[in-house]
Scaffold this motif. Structure first.
Motif, PDB file in Angstrom:
ATOM      1  N   UNK A 274       0.809  -1.359   0.031  1.00  0.00           N
ATOM      2  CA  UNK A 274      -0.106  -0.102   0.124  1.00  0.00           C
ATOM      3  C   UNK A 274       0.696   1.373   0.047  1.00  0.00           C
ATOM      4  N   UNK A 275       0.568   2.293  -0.820  1.00  0.00           N
ATOM      5  CA  UNK A 275       1.405   3.493  -0.789  1.00  0.00           C
ATOM      6  C   UNK A 275       0.444   4.550  -0.175  1.00  0.00           C
ATOM      7  N   UNK A 276       0.814   5.054   0.700  1.00  0.00           N
ATOM      8  CA  UNK A 276      -0.121   6.352   1.270  1.00  0.00           C
ATOM      9  C   UNK A 276       0.673   7.609   1.070  1.00  0.00           C
ATOM     10  N   UNK A 277      -0.099   8.630   0.158  1.00  0.00           N
ATOM     11  CA  UNK A 277       0.719   9.839   0.073  1.00  0.00           C
ATOM     12  C   UNK A 277      -0.133  10.753   1.189  1.00  0.00           C
ATOM     13  N   UNK A 278       0.857  11.431   1.898  1.00  0.00           N
ATOM     14  CA  UNK A 278       0.402  12.094   3.087  1.00  0.00           C
ATOM     15  C   UNK A 278       0.595  13.527   2.682  1.00  0.00           C
ATOM     16  N   UNK A 279      -0.487  14.135   2.188  1.00  0.00           N
ATOM     17  CA  UNK A 279      -0.533  15.473   1.373  1.00  0.00           C
ATOM     18  C   UNK A 279      -0.922  16.512   2.745  1.00  0.00           C
ATOM     19  N   UNK A 280      -1.266  16.084   3.789  1.00  0.00           N
ATOM     20  CA  UNK A 280      -1.537  17.093   4.741  1.00  0.00           C
ATOM     21  C   UNK A 280      -1.390  16.425   5.955  1.00  0.00           C
ATOM     22  N   UNK A 281      -1.214  17.303   7.237  1.00  0.00           N
ATOM     23  CA  UNK A 281      -1.352  16.696   8.516  1.00  0.00           C
ATOM     24  C   UNK A 281      -0.117  15.426   8.777  1.00  0.00           C
ATOM     25  N   UNK A 282       1.040  15.697   8.160  1.00  0.00           N
ATOM     26  CA  UNK A 282       2.014  14.519   8.163  1.00  0.00           C
ATOM     27  C   UNK A 282       2.476  14.295   9.638  1.00  0.00           C
ATOM     28  N   UNK A 283       2.381  15.177  10.367  1.00  0.00           N
ATOM     29  CA  UNK A 283       3.107  15.067  11.791  1.00  0.00           C
ATOM     30  C   UNK A 283       2.328  14.289  12.866  1.00  0.00           C
ATOM     31  N   UNK A 284       0.993  14.345  12.444  1.00  0.00           N
ATOM     32  CA  UNK A 284       0.129  13.388  13.430  1.00  0.00           C
ATOM     33  C   UNK A 284      -0.004  11.840  12.950  1.00  0.00           C
ATOM     34  N   UNK A 285       0.709  11.411  11.746  1.00  0.00           N
ATOM     35  CA  UNK A 285       0.574  10.294  11.223  1.00  0.00           C
ATOM     36  C   UNK A 285       1.418   9.424  11.964  1.00  0.00           C
ATOM     37  N   UNK A 286       2.553   9.763  12.629  1.00  0.00           N
ATOM     38  CA  UNK A 286       3.259   8.897  13.401  1.00  0.00           C
ATOM     39  C   UNK A 286       2.585   8.394  14.595  1.00  0.00           C
ATOM     40  N   UNK A 287       1.868   9.253  15.248  1.00  0.00           N
ATOM     41  CA  UNK A 287       1.166   8.801  16.468  1.00  0.00           C
ATOM     42  C   UNK A 287       0.096   7.804  16.060  1.00  0.00           C
ATOM     43  N   UNK A 288      -0.512   8.245  14.934  1.00  0.00           N
ATOM     44  CA  UNK A 288      -1.671   7.333  14.343  1.00  0.00           C
ATOM     45  C   UNK A 288      -1.242   5.919  14.181  1.00  0.00           C
ATOM     46  N   UNK A 289      -0.102   5.651  13.467  1.00  0.00           N
ATOM     47  CA  UNK A 289       0.725   4.356  13.305  1.00  0.00           C
ATOM     48  C   UNK A 289       0.941   3.712  14.478  1.00  0.00           C
ATOM     49  N   UNK A 290       1.508   4.268  15.282  1.00  0.00           N
ATOM     50  CA  UNK A 290       1.658   3.698  16.780  1.00  0.00           C
ATOM     51  C   UNK A 290       0.284   3.228  17.373  1.00  0.00           C
ATOM     52  N   UNK A 291      -0.706   3.918  17.346  1.00  0.00           N
ATOM     53  CA  UNK A 291      -1.837   3.485  18.047  1.00  0.00           C
ATOM     54  C   UNK A 291      -2.544   2.126  17.285  1.00  0.00           C
ATOM     55  N   UNK A 292      -2.235   2.256  15.922  1.00  0.00           N
ATOM     56  CA  UNK A 292      -2.836   1.329  14.727  1.00  0.00           C
ATOM     57  C   UNK A 292      -1.848  -0.050  15.206  1.00  0.00           C
ATOM     58  N   UNK A 293      -0.615   0.072  15.551  1.00  0.00           N
ATOM     59  CA  UNK A 293       0.235  -1.197  15.918  1.00  0.00           C
ATOM     60  C   UNK A 293       0.001  -1.597  17.132  1.00  0.00           C
ATOM     61  N   UNK A 294      -0.500  -0.681  18.153  1.00  0.00           N
ATOM     62  CA  UNK A 294      -0.624  -1.344  19.573  1.00  0.00           C
ATOM     63  C   UNK A 294      -2.421  -1.815  19.407  1.00  0.00           C
ATOM     64  N   UNK A 295      -3.249  -1.477  18.618  1.00  0.00           N
ATOM     65  CA  UNK A 295      -4.327  -1.967  18.373  1.00  0.00           C
ATOM     66  C   UNK A 295      -4.420  -3.309  17.827  1.00  0.00           C
ATOM     67  N   UNK A 296      -3.534  -3.573  16.877  1.00  0.00           N
ATOM     68  CA  UNK A 296      -3.707  -4.694  16.162  1.00  0.00           C
ATOM     69  C   UNK A 296      -2.541  -5.780  16.598  1.00  0.00           C
ATOM     70  N   UNK A 297      -1.613  -5.142  17.543  1.00  0.00           N
ATOM     71  CA  UNK A 297      -0.576  -6.108  17.730  1.00  0.00           C
ATOM     72  C   UNK A 297       0.406  -6.490  16.990  1.00  0.00           C
ATOM     73  N   UNK A 298       0.835  -5.742  15.800  1.00  0.00           N
ATOM     74  CA  UNK A 298       1.816  -6.030  14.969  1.00  0.00           C
ATOM     75  C   UNK A 298       2.342  -4.837  14.278  1.00  0.00           C
ATOM     76  N   UNK A 299       3.466  -5.058  13.539  1.00  0.00           N
ATOM     77  CA  UNK A 299       4.075  -3.992  13.116  1.00  0.00           C
ATOM     78  C   UNK A 299       3.379  -3.674  11.652  1.00  0.00           C
ATOM     79  N   UNK A 300       3.207  -2.396  11.129  1.00  0.00           N
ATOM     80  CA  UNK A 300       2.575  -2.043  10.142  1.00  0.00           C
ATOM     81  C   UNK A 300       3.376  -2.055   8.765  1.00  0.00           C
TER      82      UNK A 300
END
Length: 556
Positions: A274-300
């Motif tokens: 999957x290719x994700x072009x973050x065209x806005x709000x890039x700084x918040x994506x690091x935290x969102x990715x970490x929350x996703x990893x915790x929720x699913x219990x695996x690396x993205x």
């Protein structure tokens, strides 16, 4: 034609002799040239042309001259014997290298049989049907300009030609010494006309090759699910919603599930890049990715991020880099199955989104990317405030295969989001899912508030009442009753909980004593902030509780 030879008179046919009724012979183009009935003896030349349409054009101009389409394989003995009845064999070639190679192969076989031949071609090397279609003369170039030119000839009385030497001669030197006319150099307007005709024929042939009958439609592959029931490969998709309704959270969740092959809320997922072009709000994506990893219990894994806008529009300056073309080259290498562009407005800067003309160009470039990659190209886009559907021109919405609407009700962690499929070209639309926010601790401390942990959120199904890893955010300055409300609301906005579970959270996150926590529980019941969950069969109260809400989902 050698110097001193008498030119063939105009009007007597390429054979140079009067064509009489007795010598008329109809060669059916549907009949194999190696199997037709041997004609009466002729002294005229026999013509071998490239294709059926060349033969039709030739017969239209010279109906009495013997001609057929050159066979693809070796000449049969029967066909060679037939050709011996004629004074010469005229082998017509075009400027195509394959055509020229085939003409030389036929010439070699005729030499072996002791038959004289001439290799000829139309003006500028064009196919015979175009030469005749442009109303150029079919007499030879020595007789009339733009006529048919002799490239090479051989008479049985001459020594056998050295074909190895002939193959090594540069193409420019293969032209007849008597005809050095070059349409590209001598008549550029003619050359342009010829090139245009050839381009038109090529385009027509290409379109004809793609025509399908009803049975041919059965060979088209069926749609392939990327996320079953939600996204399909080789499509354009778009998720619409007002700001802060969770569009990016859904898109990131989809990308993570596709990259890792994780089912999305029970829906099977095809694993791929999957290719994700973050065209806005890039700084918040690091935290969102970490929350996703915790929720699913695996690396993205399997997700690549580009942290800057990529413009779909072709740049106005020819010196500027076309970012969309560059992205296409990148996609050839990484082969994504999902491409997320978040958001549409940030990747179409300078484009009038209400103009069907300008957005039509954007659609064409999006479609080109879809065809190149076979991926699902997903855009996140804003809706008009208080409205539905994507903002802007109908050219975009009309081209979208799958479209979603994201609607949010409520505020903060108690809000509920509805994701609905509002358009589906190839499947039934109307599918929807209710989602809510779930908070996760994603760092040691919040850089803006060192007394609080860093948190972020994921979207979960509203029936998911798991409290694991949820970190409620409360203030030390609030009274204990307010803290109890905040903790309950953030951990179980739509879930079920027991008295023991709630009081444990009050002690852990509200810094309350055990006795205080139990008093706060009683206050929540007294304030009618919570209520018992009735048994599904008897309706009697159970030991589980929930936040009291109206029929519309709002807290009372």
């Amino acid at each position: 034609m050698n110097a001193g030879e008498t030119p063939r008179p105009k009007g007597t046919g390429p054979g140079g002799k009067d064509q009489t009724e007795e010598k008329v012979r109809d060669y059916d183009q549907n009949t194999s040239p190696n199997s037709f009935v041997q004609p009466d003896e002729f002294s005229d030349p026999f013509w071998l042309v490239e294709r059926g349409d060349d033969l039709d054009a030739f017969r239209h101009v010279h109906p009495n001259d013997p001609a057929t389409v050159a066979p693809e394989g070796a000449l049969t003995p029967e066909f060679t014997q037939t050709l011996k009845q004629f004074s010469c064999v005229e082998i017509f070639q075009s400027g195509n290298p394959a055509s020229q190679q085939r003409a030389r192969e036929i010439a070699r076989e005729l030499c072996d049989a002791g038959l004289g031949w001439e290799i000829v071609q139309g003006c500028g090397g064009m196919p015979l049907v175009q030469h005749i279609g442009l109303e150029f003369p079919t007499t030879f170039a020595e007789v009339e300009p733009n006529g048919i030119e002799i490239i090479r000839r051989w008479d049985p009385s001459e020594p056998r030609p050295d074909f190895r030497e002939w193959d090594a001669i540069p193409e420019a030197e293969k032209r007849s010494a008597a005809t050095q006319y070059d349409p590209v150099l001598d008549e550029p307007e003619l050359a342009a006309k010829v090139a245009a005709e050839e381009a038109k024929d090529t385009a027509v042939d290409a379109m004809m090759s793609q025509l399908l009958d009803a049975d041919g439609l059965e060979d088209i592959p069926d749609p392939e699910w990327l996320i079953k029931g939600w996204l399909t490969r080789d499509t354009l998709a778009r998720i619409n919603g007002e700001p802060n309704t969770g569009k990016s959270l859904v898109a990131l969740d989809w990308a993570g599930c596709v990259g890792t092959g994780t089912p999305w809320h029970g829906c099977a997922t095809e694993k791929g890049t999957a290719l994700y072009v973050i065209a806005e709000g890039v700084r918040g994506f690091k935290k969102r990715k970490r929350a996703w990893v915790k929720h699913y219990g695996k690396a993205m894994s399997g997700v690549l991020f580009y942290p800057e806008p990529i413009q779909i529009k072709k740049p106005d300056s020819p010196q500027a880099v076309d970012q969309w073309v560059t992205l296409a080259e990148v996609c050839k290498k990484i082969k994504p199955v999902l491409i997320v562009l978040d958001t549409q407005s940030r990747v179409t800067v300078g484009v009038e989104e209400n103009s069907n003309t300008e957005m039509g160009v954007i659609v064409a470039r999006l479609e080109a990317m879809r065809r190149l990659t076979g991926a699902c190209v997903l855009l996140a886009h804003h809706t008009p405030k208080g409205g539905e559907g994507g903002r802007g021109a109908g050219a975009m919405s009309g081209a979208i295969n799958t479209e979603f609407q994201m609607v949010k009700k409520g505020r903060g962690l108690s809000s509920i989001m509805t994701l609905e499929n509002t358009k589906e070209k190839d499947e039934e639309d109307g599918r929807k899912i209710l989602l809510r926010l779930k908070v996760y601790s994603v760092g040691d401390e919040d850089p803006y508030d060192l007394d609080e942990p860093m948190t972020s959120v994921v979207l979960v199904h509203e029936e998911d009442d798991s409290a694991e890893d949820v970190i409620p955010v409360v203030s030390d300055t609030d009274d204990n009753r307010t803290k109890a409300r905040q903790i309950t609301e953030q951990i179980w906005p739509f879930g079920k909980f027991s008295k023991a579970e709630a009081c444990r959270m009050f002690v852990q996150h509200g810094s309350m004593a055990q006795a205080t926590a139990y008093r706060m529980w009683d206050k929540l019941i007294e304030d009618q902030f919570i209520e018992p969950v009735p048994h599904v069969s008897t309706g009697h109260p159970t030991e589980k509780f929930r936040i009291r809400r109206t029929a519309g989902g709002e807290k009372e």
